[in-house]
Design a protein around this motif. Structure first.
Motif, PDB file in Angstrom:
ATOM      1  N   ASN A 282       5.253   6.521  -8.594  1.00 39.92           N
ATOM      2  CA  ASN A 282       5.551   5.618  -7.483  1.00 39.92           C
ATOM      3  C   ASN A 282       5.029   4.223  -7.834  1.00 39.92           C
ATOM      4  N   LYS A 283       5.940   3.263  -7.959  1.00 42.23           N
ATOM      5  CA  LYS A 283       5.573   1.881  -8.274  1.00 42.23           C
ATOM      6  C   LYS A 283       6.099   0.967  -7.172  1.00 42.23           C
ATOM      7  N   ASN A 284       5.322  -0.069  -6.854  1.00 42.39           N
ATOM      8  CA  ASN A 284       5.647  -0.916  -5.715  1.00 42.39           C
ATOM      9  C   ASN A 284       5.392  -2.389  -6.028  1.00 42.39           C
ATOM     10  N   LEU A 285       6.196  -3.263  -5.388  1.00 42.10           N
ATOM     11  CA  LEU A 285       6.059  -4.705  -5.515  1.00 42.10           C
ATOM     12  C   LEU A 285       5.796  -5.330  -4.159  1.00 42.10           C
ATOM     13  N   LEU A 286       4.770  -6.156  -4.078  1.00 47.54           N
ATOM     14  CA  LEU A 286       4.507  -6.971  -2.894  1.00 47.54           C
ATOM     15  C   LEU A 286       5.007  -8.383  -3.167  1.00 47.54           C
ATOM     16  N   LEU A 287       5.892  -8.873  -2.304  1.00 48.37           N
ATOM     17  CA  LEU A 287       6.481 -10.194  -2.494  1.00 48.37           C
ATOM     18  C   LEU A 287       5.917 -11.229  -1.538  1.00 48.37           C
ATOM     19  N   SER A 288       4.938 -10.845  -0.751  1.00 47.29           N
ATOM     20  CA  SER A 288       4.330 -11.759   0.224  1.00 47.29           C
ATOM     21  C   SER A 288       2.894 -11.327   0.460  1.00 47.29           C
ATOM     22  N   SER A 289       2.031 -12.296   0.713  1.00 46.37           N
ATOM     23  CA  SER A 289       0.635 -11.984   1.010  1.00 46.37           C
ATOM     24  C   SER A 289       0.480 -11.318   2.365  1.00 46.37           C
ATOM     25  N   SER A 290       1.516 -11.375   3.203  1.00 45.09           N
ATOM     26  CA  SER A 290       1.460 -10.755   4.533  1.00 45.09           C
ATOM     27  C   SER A 290       2.063  -9.359   4.549  1.00 45.09           C
ATOM     28  N   ALA A 291       2.733  -8.962   3.472  1.00 46.54           N
ATOM     29  CA  ALA A 291       3.327  -7.622   3.399  1.00 46.54           C
ATOM     30  C   ALA A 291       2.258  -6.607   2.992  1.00 46.54           C
ATOM     31  N   GLU A 292       2.550  -5.323   3.232  1.00 45.30           N
ATOM     32  CA  GLU A 292       1.587  -4.269   2.919  1.00 45.30           C
ATOM     33  C   GLU A 292       2.313  -3.019   2.446  1.00 45.30           C
ATOM     34  N   ILE A 293       1.771  -2.401   1.426  1.00 48.02           N
ATOM     35  CA  ILE A 293       2.283  -1.124   0.932  1.00 48.02           C
ATOM     36  C   ILE A 293       1.101  -0.189   0.697  1.00 48.02           C
ATOM     37  N   ASP A 294       1.202   1.019   1.224  1.00 51.30           N
ATOM     38  CA  ASP A 294       0.185   2.043   1.024  1.00 51.30           C
ATOM     39  C   ASP A 294       0.834   3.206   0.272  1.00 51.30           C
ATOM     40  N   THR A 295       0.201   3.665  -0.798  1.00 54.61           N
ATOM     41  CA  THR A 295       0.747   4.771  -1.569  1.00 54.61           C
ATOM     42  C   THR A 295      -0.337   5.807  -1.825  1.00 54.61           C
ATOM     43  N   GLN A 296       0.059   7.076  -1.765  1.00 56.10           N
ATOM     44  CA  GLN A 296      -0.906   8.171  -1.866  1.00 56.10           C
ATOM     45  C   GLN A 296      -0.268   9.352  -2.597  1.00 56.10           C
ATOM     46  N   PRO A 297      -0.452   9.442  -3.914  1.00 55.30           N
ATOM     47  CA  PRO A 297       0.011  10.633  -4.630  1.00 55.30           C
ATOM     48  C   PRO A 297      -1.040  11.744  -4.536  1.00 55.30           C
ATOM     49  N   VAL A 298      -0.579  12.988  -4.340  1.00 56.65           N
ATOM     50  CA  VAL A 298      -1.483  14.137  -4.196  1.00 56.65           C
ATOM     51  C   VAL A 298      -0.956  15.267  -5.070  1.00 56.65           C
ATOM     52  N   LEU A 299      -1.846  15.898  -5.834  1.00 56.30           N
ATOM     53  CA  LEU A 299      -1.459  16.997  -6.713  1.00 56.30           C
ATOM     54  C   LEU A 299      -2.470  18.129  -6.573  1.00 56.30           C
TER      55      LEU A 299
END
Length: 376
Positions: A282-299
């Motif tokens: 899972n790869k993510n791009l933030l294009l703004s300082s006000s945007a937010e992405i939370d990612t949580q891989p579990v194995l």
């Protein structure tokens, strides 16, 4: 009302429900503050919206649900032979496929608001037995007073069956949608699923997959591209139950302005599922300082002789690559657009139909920021 929505959309016990909605609880609470009325299943669809799903490639194989109910007025499903059976009872439908069906079946869900906030739900199922099928699932909405929809789908792939599923969820700012997708794969069955999530006040995808038969295989590809105040929450739960099963998960995320994206990918290899092969990226791009992405891989692994790998990143556009493109004479805005588009399009490589792949790519690109980076 917030507790009622959490009870309705949550899975597991109270603690599990709270945890799974941790990053979206405020969005759910905001929805709960509205008084919803029942949505009208006979609502008129604007011509511009009909054009979004009236594809020449799927005429004669399209089922349209308006506010959760199958619409004979807008559906276009001819007799495609004994291999495909479509049944409908009380607004719910089931698709059964026996044999090889090369042409895609197109299922469209449309949410149309009333003069005040409205709700609808659809409980649907699909069974593929000893065959091959392609399915397009499309979710659309009309901007307005606000609407909250929910869709529960069950897919059962029998021994040796194969399903290629492409899902496009393209929602306006006032529409919220909860989707629960439960999938069971029998021995040597294979599911290739591609999900594209665009827009929406709140859209939540809960995808639960059980690799129940030996040598079952899941390939999951997905991307969310969000801007404004869009909020998308993806929860994947894959369980390897049988021996020699495979899952390969690749998801990408982009968030701009004040948008928020969440990705939770859980893989469990149960005791006895020896020889399983599990991968998640899972790869993510933030294009703004006000945007937010939370990612949580579990194995979680409870078996022997298992191959497993997982990873996740959240970052910004690579300035060195951007400099390289600009040094070749490409303007800044275009260079940024090219990089973001390429980052997202990776998940579309598995869509076999070239025309459909390009249609998705164009719509995804249109949803991305016009100037590449808001804060530039």
């Amino acid at each position: 009302m917030s507790a009622a929505l959490l009870e309705e959309f949550g899975r597991g016990d109270a603690r599990a429900r709270e945890e799974s909605w941790r990053y979206s609880k405020m969005a759910l609470r905001s929805l709960a503050q509205q008084d919803f009325v029942a949505a009208d299943p006979q609502a008129e669809l604007p011509e511009a919206l009909r054009a979004q799903f009236d594809w020449r490639e799927t005429r004669g194989r399209r089922v349209v649900l308006v506010n959760g109910v199958v619409s004979g007025r807008y559906s276009d499903f001819d007799d495609v032979g004994a291999m495909v059976t479509v049944g409908e009872t009380g607004g719910a439908y089931a698709v059964r496929i026996d044999g090889k069906v090369d042409e895609p079946v197109h299922i469209v869900y449309v949410g149309v608001p009333s003069t005040q906030p409205s709700r609808w739900q659809a409980d649907t199922s699909m069974v593929v037995v000893n065959g091959f099928a392609r399915m397009i699932e499309q979710h659309l909405g009309v901007d307005g007073a606000g609407a909250l929809g929910s869709v529960h789908r069950r897919i059962d792939l029998g021994e040796g069956a194969r399903l290629d599923l492409m899902s496009l969820c393209d929602l306006p700012e006032s529409v919220a949608l909860y989707r629960l997708l439960e999938v069971r794969l029998g021995a040597k069955a294979a599911l290739h699923a591609t999900h594209v999530l665009l827009g929406g006040r709140l859209q939540r995808l809960d995808m639960q997959v059980e690799l129940a038969g030996e040598q079952a295989r899941l390939e999951s590809r997905g991307v969310f591209a969000l801007r404004g105040r869009a909020h998308a929450d993806t929860q994947l739960d894959v369980r390897h139950v049988a021996r020699d099963t495979v899952c390969d998960i690749v998801w990408r995320g982009v968030a701009d302005e004040r948008a928020r994206g969440i990705f939770h990918g859980a893989i469990t290899v149960a005791a006895g599922a020896d020889g399983s092969d599990a991968k998640l990226s899972n790869k993510n791009l933030l294009l703004s300082s006000s945007a937010e992405i939370d990612t949580q891989p579990v194995l979680e692994i409870y078996a022997d002789e298992v191959k497993a790998a997982h990873g996740a990143t959240v970052g910004q556009i690579d300035e060195r690559a951007l400099f390289y493109l600009r040094s070749r004479g490409i303007p800044l805005v275009e260079a940024r657009r090219m990089m973001v588009t390429a980052f997202c399009r990776e998940v579309l490589d598995g869509v076999a139909d070239a025309d459909l792949r390009e249609r998705l790519a164009r719509r995804m690109q249109a949803a991305l920021p016009a100037d590449g980076l808001q804060d530039a």
